[in-house]
Design a protein around this motif. Structure first.
Motif, PDB file in Angstrom:
ATOM      1  N   LYS A   9       0.598  -1.068   0.113  1.00  0.00           N
ATOM      2  CA  LYS A   9      -0.179  -0.418   0.461  1.00  0.00           C
ATOM      3  C   LYS A   9       0.993   1.619  -0.007  1.00  0.00           C
ATOM      4  CE  LYS A   9      -4.021   1.945   2.507  1.00  0.00           C
ATOM      5  NZ  LYS A   9      -4.618   2.325   0.602  1.00  0.00           N
ATOM      6  N   TYR A  33      -4.714  -3.029 -15.996  1.00  0.00           N
ATOM      7  CA  TYR A  33      -4.586  -1.844 -15.883  1.00  0.00           C
ATOM      8  C   TYR A  33      -3.935  -1.316 -15.428  1.00  0.00           C
ATOM      9  CZ  TYR A  33      -8.598  -1.791 -19.503  1.00  0.00           C
ATOM     10  OH  TYR A  33      -9.907  -2.346 -19.846  1.00  0.00           O
ATOM     11  N   TYR A  35      -2.351   2.502 -13.919  1.00  0.00           N
ATOM     12  CA  TYR A  35      -1.942   3.467 -14.072  1.00  0.00           C
ATOM     13  C   TYR A  35      -1.688   4.439 -12.936  1.00  0.00           C
ATOM     14  CZ  TYR A  35      -6.887   3.195 -16.160  1.00  0.00           C
ATOM     15  OH  TYR A  35      -7.583   3.196 -16.939  1.00  0.00           O
ATOM     16  N   GLN A  37      -1.395   8.117 -10.850  1.00  0.00           N
ATOM     17  CA  GLN A  37      -2.447   9.419 -10.059  1.00  0.00           C
ATOM     18  C   GLN A  37      -1.148  10.216  -9.513  1.00  0.00           C
ATOM     19  OE1 GLN A  37      -4.914   9.384  -7.230  1.00  0.00           O
ATOM     20  NE2 GLN A  37      -6.015  10.375  -8.704  1.00  0.00           N
ATOM     21  N   LYS A  40      -1.756  16.197  -8.234  1.00  0.00           N
ATOM     22  CA  LYS A  40      -2.397  16.828  -8.691  1.00  0.00           C
ATOM     23  C   LYS A  40      -3.840  16.207  -8.744  1.00  0.00           C
ATOM     24  CE  LYS A  40       0.241  21.000  -9.997  1.00  0.00           C
ATOM     25  NZ  LYS A  40       0.591  21.704 -11.201  1.00  0.00           N
ATOM     26  N   LYS A  41      -3.565  14.929  -8.626  1.00  0.00           N
ATOM     27  CA  LYS A  41      -4.454  14.198  -8.767  1.00  0.00           C
ATOM     28  C   LYS A  41      -5.492  13.905 -10.307  1.00  0.00           C
ATOM     29  CE  LYS A  41      -5.370  13.654  -4.228  1.00  0.00           C
ATOM     30  NZ  LYS A  41      -5.698  12.637  -3.993  1.00  0.00           N
ATOM     31  N   PHE A  42      -4.143  14.121 -11.650  1.00  0.00           N
ATOM     32  CA  PHE A  42      -4.359  13.593 -12.154  1.00  0.00           C
ATOM     33  C   PHE A  42      -4.039  12.334 -12.783  1.00  0.00           C
ATOM     34  CE2 PHE A  42      -5.652  16.868 -14.576  1.00  0.00           C
ATOM     35  CZ  PHE A  42      -5.203  18.835 -14.035  1.00  0.00           C
ATOM     36  N   LEU A  43      -5.440  11.810 -12.838  1.00  0.00           N
ATOM     37  CA  LEU A  43      -4.897  10.248 -13.576  1.00  0.00           C
ATOM     38  C   LEU A  43      -4.739   9.659 -14.886  1.00  0.00           C
ATOM     39  CD1 LEU A  43      -4.737   7.789 -11.731  1.00  0.00           C
ATOM     40  CD2 LEU A  43      -7.563   7.611 -12.645  1.00  0.00           C
ATOM     41  N   ILE A  45      -3.625   7.162 -17.998  1.00  0.00           N
ATOM     42  CA  ILE A  45      -3.069   5.262 -17.986  1.00  0.00           C
ATOM     43  C   ILE A  45      -1.707   4.942 -18.228  1.00  0.00           C
ATOM     44  CG2 ILE A  45      -3.592   5.503 -20.210  1.00  0.00           C
ATOM     45  CD1 ILE A  45      -4.234   2.922 -18.814  1.00  0.00           C
ATOM     46  N   PHE A  90      -2.431   2.841  -9.627  1.00  0.00           N
ATOM     47  CA  PHE A  90      -3.569   2.100  -9.481  1.00  0.00           C
ATOM     48  C   PHE A  90      -3.491   1.169 -11.189  1.00  0.00           C
ATOM     49  CE2 PHE A  90      -5.835   4.434  -6.047  1.00  0.00           C
ATOM     50  CZ  PHE A  90      -5.626   5.334  -6.368  1.00  0.00           C
ATOM     51  N   GLN A 104     -13.818  -0.287 -15.507  1.00  0.00           N
ATOM     52  CA  GLN A 104     -13.022  -0.919 -14.759  1.00  0.00           C
ATOM     53  C   GLN A 104     -13.219  -0.963 -13.164  1.00  0.00           C
ATOM     54  OE1 GLN A 104      -9.512   1.320 -16.293  1.00  0.00           O
ATOM     55  NE2 GLN A 104     -10.113   0.657 -18.308  1.00  0.00           N
ATOM     56  N   PHE A 106     -11.226  -1.061 -10.148  1.00  0.00           N
ATOM     57  CA  PHE A 106      -9.396  -0.327  -9.222  1.00  0.00           C
ATOM     58  C   PHE A 106      -9.156  -1.044  -7.768  1.00  0.00           C
ATOM     59  CE2 PHE A 106      -8.321   3.238 -12.164  1.00  0.00           C
ATOM     60  CZ  PHE A 106      -9.382   3.472 -12.997  1.00  0.00           C
ATOM     61  N   GLY A 107      -7.859  -1.400  -8.402  1.00  0.00           N
ATOM     62  CA  GLY A 107      -6.901  -1.428  -6.585  1.00  0.00           C
ATOM     63  C   GLY A 107      -7.369  -0.578  -5.894  1.00  0.00           C
ATOM     64  N   PRO A 108      -7.012  -0.508  -4.949  1.00  0.00           N
ATOM     65  CA  PRO A 108      -6.822   0.843  -3.393  1.00  0.00           C
ATOM     66  C   PRO A 108      -5.856   1.314  -3.171  1.00  0.00           C
ATOM     67  CG  PRO A 108      -5.759  -1.437  -2.708  1.00  0.00           C
ATOM     68  CD  PRO A 108      -6.520  -2.183  -3.924  1.00  0.00           C
TER      69      PRO A 108
END
Lengths: 115, 112
Positions: A9, A33, A35, A37, A40-43, A45, A90, A104, A106-108
């Motif tokens: 984690k 997949y 990802y 992040q 600034k929280k932009f995610l 791929i 992620f 999709q 998502f994992g934690p």
């Protein structure tokens, strides 16, 4: 009975090290997949992996390499870690490649900090 | 700029009020999805709307899609404190690998 799980984690490491993040899904999905992040929280791929076909986002440095031992697992290996790699990573999965099945899960997330 | 840009970036409302978030995108899409992310958690899928659909409902959620304007909106009615989260739109533009392109998100705060 977590659907998509990731380990660890939290990951704190020094610049230049090599590290791996593991992901497992028990949903029977065909596609997985990774990802990234940023702060600034932009995610964004990074990779899509379906039936041993790997689709790579061309902006991802080749220091990042996904490895899939089987359909339920997609691990992310990072070589020569850099400060800019610090982010939350992620893993996600979806049932298939048809757009109708592209919801999709998502994992934690794994928070990677490079010092 | 990014495919799937949300507007506003942040929204603060009182419990019971409605919250509306907008998303704009640039390319042709197969579908558009909305996700919620609670602080420190992964994203949770809320709703998927296909390119040939104009409106979709799920509980207190209402999503619209205007492909001519390349925009979508997410309306949360009768908001609750538990709706406090970041909301992201994501587009599937029929690329190889079915990769979604996410916007920057709207941070919603619902005050009790």
């Amino acid at each position: 009975d977590t659907a998509v799980s990731q380990t660890p984690k939290y990951l704190v490491t020094q610049m230049g090290n090599d590290k791996s993040i593991k992901c497992e899904q028990n949903l029977g999905h065909d596609t997985m997949y990774w990802y990234k992040q940023d702060s600034k929280k932009f995610l964004k791929i990074m990779f899509s992996y379906n039936n041993k076909e790997l689709i790579i986002n061309e902006t991802v440095p080749n220091r990042f390499s996904p490895k899939s031992p089987d359909k339920a697992h997609l691990n992310l290996h990072i070589n020569s870690l850099e400060l800019g790699d610090s982010a939350v990573y992620f893993c996600a999965s979806s049932q298939g490649t048809h757009s109708s099945y592209n919801e999709q899960f998502f994992g934690p997330g794994t928070r990677l900090t490079v010092l | 700029s990014q495919q799937g840009e949300e507007d506003p970036q942040a929204l603060s409302i009182q419990e019971g009020e409605n919250a509306t978030m907008n998303c704009s995108y640039k390319t042709s899409i197969n579908n558009l999805q909305w996700y919620r992310q609670n602080s420190g958690r992964g994203l949770v899928h809320l709703i998927l709307i296909r390119s040939n659909e104009r409106e979709k409902h799920s509980g207190r959620l209402r999503v619209t899609l205007d492909t001519s304007k390349k925009s979508s909106s997410l309306l949360i009615t009768a908001s609750r404190a538990a709706d406090t989260a970041s909301y992201f739109c994501a587009t599937d533009d029929d690329n190889a690998g079915n990769m979604l392109t996410f916007g920057g998100g709207t941070r919603l705060m619902v005050k009790p």
